[in-house]
Write a protein that holds these residues in place. Structure first.
Motif, PDB file in Angstrom:
ATOM      1  N   GLU A   1      -9.328  11.959   1.032  1.00  0.00           N
ATOM      2  CA  GLU A   1      -9.335  12.123  -0.415  1.00  0.00           C
ATOM      3  C   GLU A   1     -10.124  13.382  -0.760  1.00  0.00           C
TER       4      GLU A   1
ATOM      5  N   THR B   1      -5.566   6.884   3.427  1.00  0.00           N
ATOM      6  CA  THR B   1      -5.573   7.400   2.057  1.00  0.00           C
ATOM      7  C   THR B   1      -5.419   6.210   1.119  1.00  0.00           C
TER       8      THR B   1
ATOM      9  N   GLY C   1      -2.956   8.048  -3.057  1.00  0.00           N
ATOM     10  CA  GLY C   1      -1.720   8.807  -2.960  1.00  0.00           C
ATOM     11  C   GLY C   1      -1.822   9.848  -1.864  1.00  0.00           C
TER      12      GLY C   1
ATOM     13  N   ARG D   1       0.821  -1.207   0.000  1.00  0.00           N
ATOM     14  CA  ARG D   1       0.000   0.000   0.000  1.00  0.00           C
ATOM     15  C   ARG D   1       0.854   1.257   0.000  1.00  0.00           C
TER      16      ARG D   1
ATOM     17  N   GLN E   1       0.402   4.141  -2.774  1.00  0.00           N
ATOM     18  CA  GLN E   1       0.106   5.521  -2.416  1.00  0.00           C
ATOM     19  C   GLN E   1       1.244   6.460  -2.788  1.00  0.00           C
TER      20      GLN E   1
END
Length: 455
Positions: A265, A295, A298, A92, A96
């Motif tokens: 987001e 998140t 990103g 992850r 991200q």
């Protein structure tokens, strides 16, 4: 009717769809507690710790399958399997840390479903094999937008199965289809998947059903409302405040806490909340703001939040993902929660969870979340005009400064949240399919849900 039904739930485990994943797995766990056999088929990513003992899990496809414009069996079966030997936290972090990584995967997934003459046939055949091997009779697709995959799988299945689709955030798929230039194909195939399913599609709120009819042209008679389910907290004492200070050391007991919990987001409107916060500070309203949550697309927006906080001269107790214990303590000790979403939420899972602890909510008049805070003749929160930071500030000020109003809404919140219990959700789901409720198992099967993923 099948005498011994077995369920498969196909869900996208990507962080972008955490709410839908929690909804799907909560249903899977509840069905298992009722004595039904259930298997979860993961797409793109997995969150196995959500799943209760006794619920089987299989990986339908890995994220790398959609690294390129066309789905790749090599990227899925070889690279994907290698990548999934790495810790999920590392996977992850990579997803991200690379700008546009998740959007690229989702765009290519949409291409595989709608840009070509037939839906991702290789994956549909794999789904058919899984269904046959596991003896599945009822397949629930996490989104209406991937219903075409089940429809294609039926063509390749040697043993008949029925499928059901759920709409819970499909607007992102629709936007990606528009960006790929296949919006008309998308609407046509989604409609076909809904029409050919044995049962009407499930939708998380009345507002969202209206939106699907207006935006996608779906037949409203083929949509059925079934709200999300949450595990209601026990009647024991509130979690200790020290749980909060372990994550937010500067948090004070003597100042009201305004909380935002959710994905950080752009569509969640946290910047809108920050502007409202600045207005409240300028008016002399005293409170503490906590912003926390994972998140998935990103870190750009989270960085933007920090920049806005600096420019506005605010102090915010800001964190990434927090544990369920920390989340629950925050709900139990906060004055209220804010849902500043600009996206027309299909439901409002976090709002329902917060209300179950007695925390009133301030939510927009756009989307299904308003249905969470309003009952027939009472409310567990306040509603502001969507996209209007000034009105958001006004409603927050009322909750932060009017003790009588706060007490009334807090008193209503628990009762209203109880409408969204997991038990009610699974009863409604079984009624929809014409299956018996069955009493929850006593002993042997898991009777309580496992600890959920970090929020």
């Amino acid at each position: 009717m099948t005498s011994c039904p077995k369920f498969a739930i196909v869900t996208i485990g990507s962080g972008s769809y955490l709410g839908s994943t929690v909804h799907d797995v909560t249903l899977a766990n509840a069905l298992r507690r009722r004595g039904y056999e259930v298997v979860v088929y993961w797409m793109l990513e997995e969150t196995p710790e959500l799943v209760a003992d006794g619920v089987a899990q299989r990986m339908l496809c890995h994220g790398p399958r959609y690294q390129f414009a066309r789905p790749s069996e090599f990227m899925d079966r070889v690279i994907g399997r290698i990548a999934f030997r790495l810790p999920r936290k590392l996977r992850r972090a990579v997803a991200q840390g690379v700008p546009g990584f998740v959007e690229n995967l989702m765009r290519n997934l949409v291409r595989s479903l709608y840009c070509y003459e037939r839906t991702d046939v290789a994956l549909a055949k794999r789904l058919a094999r899984f269904v046959e091997a596991d003896g599945v009779t009822h397949v629930k697709m996490s989104f209406g937008s991937i219903g075409a995959l089940a429809l294609e799988a039926q063509k390749h299945a040697r043993k008949k199965f029925d499928y059901l689709v759920t709409f819970q955030g499909d607007e992102e798929f629709a936007s990606l289809a528009e960006a790929c230039g296949v919006a008309d194909v998308y609407r046509r195939r989604v409609d076909e998947a809904v029409r050919k399913a044995r049962w009407p599609a499930l939708v998380l709120s009345r507002s969202y059903a209206t939106r699907l009819v207006e935006d996608l042209g779906l037949d409203g008679s083929r949509l059925e409302i079934l709200y999300c389910g949450i595990d209601l907290p026990s009647e024991t004492a509130a979690p200790d405040f020290s749980i909060l200070t372990a994550t937010f050391p500067r948090l004070r007991r003597d100042l009201p806490i305004l909380a935002f919990v959710g994905r950080q987001e752009s569509e969640k409107g946290i910047d809108l909340l920050l502007y409202a916060t600045k207005m409240l500070v300028a008016r002399g309203v005293r409170f503490q703001l906590v912003v926390c949550g994972a998140t998935a697309k990103g870190l750009a927006y989270r960085t933007a939040i920090k920049d806005i906080v600096t420019h506005l001269g605010l102090y915010v107790h800001h964190s990434g993902a927090v544990s369920v214990a920390t989340r629950d303590a925050l709900f139990a000790h906060c004055r209220c929660v804010a849902c500043p979403s600009i996206n027309g939420e299909p439901f409002g899972l976090v709002v329902a969870e917060a209300m179950s602890f007695g925390a009133p909510a301030v939510v927009p008049d756009y989307g299904g979340v308003a249905e969470v805070v309003e009952g027939d003749d009472e409310a567990g929160g306040l509603i502001f005009r969507c996209w209007d930071s000034g009105d958001l500030a006004r409603q927050l000020e009322r909750l932060l400064t009017d003790d009588a109003l706060h007490a009334e809404l807090a008193g209503n919140a628990r009762r209203l949240a109880a409408r969204f219990s997991t038990s009610r959700m699974v009863d409604g789901f079984l009624d929809h399919l014409g299956l018996p409720h069955r009493a929850p198992a006593q002993g042997g099967l898991l009777e309580t849900a496992p600890e959920k993923i970090d929020i």
